[in-house]
Scaffold this active site. Structure first.
Site, PDB file in Angstrom:
ATOM      1  N   LYS A 135      60.266  15.623  11.495  1.00  0.00           N
ATOM      2  CA  LYS A 135      61.273  14.925  12.298  1.00  0.00           C
ATOM      3  C   LYS A 135      61.724  13.632  11.629  1.00  0.00           C
ATOM      4  O   LYS A 135      61.121  13.149  10.672  1.00  0.00           O
ATOM      5  CB  LYS A 135      60.733  14.665  13.696  1.00  0.00           C
ATOM      6  N   ARG A 151      52.774  21.209  17.356  1.00  0.00           N
ATOM      7  CA  ARG A 151      53.906  22.129  17.202  1.00  0.00           C
ATOM      8  C   ARG A 151      54.507  21.887  15.822  1.00  0.00           C
ATOM      9  O   ARG A 151      55.037  20.808  15.543  1.00  0.00           O
ATOM     10  CB  ARG A 151      54.940  21.885  18.306  1.00  0.00           C
TER      11      ARG A 151
END
Length: 292
Positions: free
Chosen positions: A234, A268
């Site tokens: 991210k 995740r």
């Protein structure tokens, strides 16, 4: 504020369909399978059923405890698609993975109640809702009716607007605790039992806020429930380093290590083998905090 005031009784072993269970007493890995053509990480885009099943098998062999399938891109500014388009991408994939890997725990990443219901009918075991029920008022009742585990995430706005909603009047972690407390009360009302909390790294949060949240992740243990950390590749990982998502594996391993040390029970990720190794090394070396 006490755990009794805010949440369910802690449950670390989640009951899924078909007798399958997800044991979060020790950290586990959720592998991301994006069925969207515009995923922010190009290396994870899937263009065929053959590719889907190949990657699913790789993830399971590498140690993934959950496969998370999504047909709606939630990257900042992603194109909005209809429920019919989401179903077209998602449902055949769920059916194919369930048929090929009958023992796998399958999660579906959707904020739409109707999509969630059809996905569970197609073979999904649990629901991963980025909106925490805010984008579909029927979601909580649907989860209660389906009787499946639910991942409750914190987000503001939509994927199209969330980058403009990063100002918090109060302390960031306190805001999340209040948000989760209120949402958990609603879920309890609808009979939902098995819940995982996702603080929503990158969703209506700047990279700096994401790092603050990661440092303070243990403070969410007051809620007494397992925590999911979705940090893989991210912007909070690659932007401070001046990199791209494709070059962010080493940074992802670093933040995943910090998440596990701070009590995350589910990572995740796009890169399953590396996350499994991270958990194995951290768990064998350091005593991990409990969420209760």
């Amino acid at each position: 504020m006490t755990t009794q005031d805010t949440c369910f009784s802690p449950r670390q072993t989640l009951r899924c369909r078909g007798g399958r269970v997800l044991d979060l007493r020790q950290p586990q890995v959720m592998g991301i399978l994006n069925l969207t053509p515009d995923s922010f990480f190009a290396g994870n885009r899937i263009g065929s059923e053959h590719e889907l099943l190949r990657r699913a098998e790789q993830m399971l062999r590498a140690g993934a405890a959950v496969l998370d399938l999504g047909g709606y891109s939630s990257r900042p500014g992603a194109e909005h698609i209809s429920a019919d388009e989401e179903k077209k991408r998602l449902l055949p994939a769920v059916e194919a993975v369930r048929q090929t890997f009958p023992d796998a725990v399958i999660s579906v990443d959707t904020f739409r109640a109707a999509v969630a219901a059809e996905a569970v009918a197609a073979g999904a075991d649990m629901l991963n809702d980025i909106s925490g029920g805010t984008l579909d008022e029927d979601m909580f009742a649907t989860v209660g009716r389906l009787g499946v585990p639910y991942i409750l995430m914190h987000m503001r706005g939509t994927p199209q607007t969330m980058t403009q909603l990063t100002h918090y009047e109060d302390d960031l972690v306190l805001e999340l605790v209040r948000y989760f407390r209120d949402k958990l009360a609603e879920l309890r009302h609808h009979g939902v039992v098995d819940v995982v909390l996702d603080p929503g790294f990158g969703f209506a949060k700047t990279p700096a806020q994401g790092h603050e949240l990661l440092r303070r992740l243990r403070e969410l243990h007051v809620l007494g429930l397992p925590i999911l950390a979705g940090l893989s590749r991210k912007s909070m990982v690659y932007k401070p380093l001046g990199l791209t998502p494709e070059a962010a594996l080493a940074g992802t391993i670093t933040v995943n290590t910090l998440a596990v040390l701070n009590g995350a029970r589910l990572l995740r990720v796009h890169d399953v083998a590396e996350a499994v190794q991270t958990i194995q090394l951290v768990s064998s070396t350091y005593p991990l905090p409990h969420s209760s």
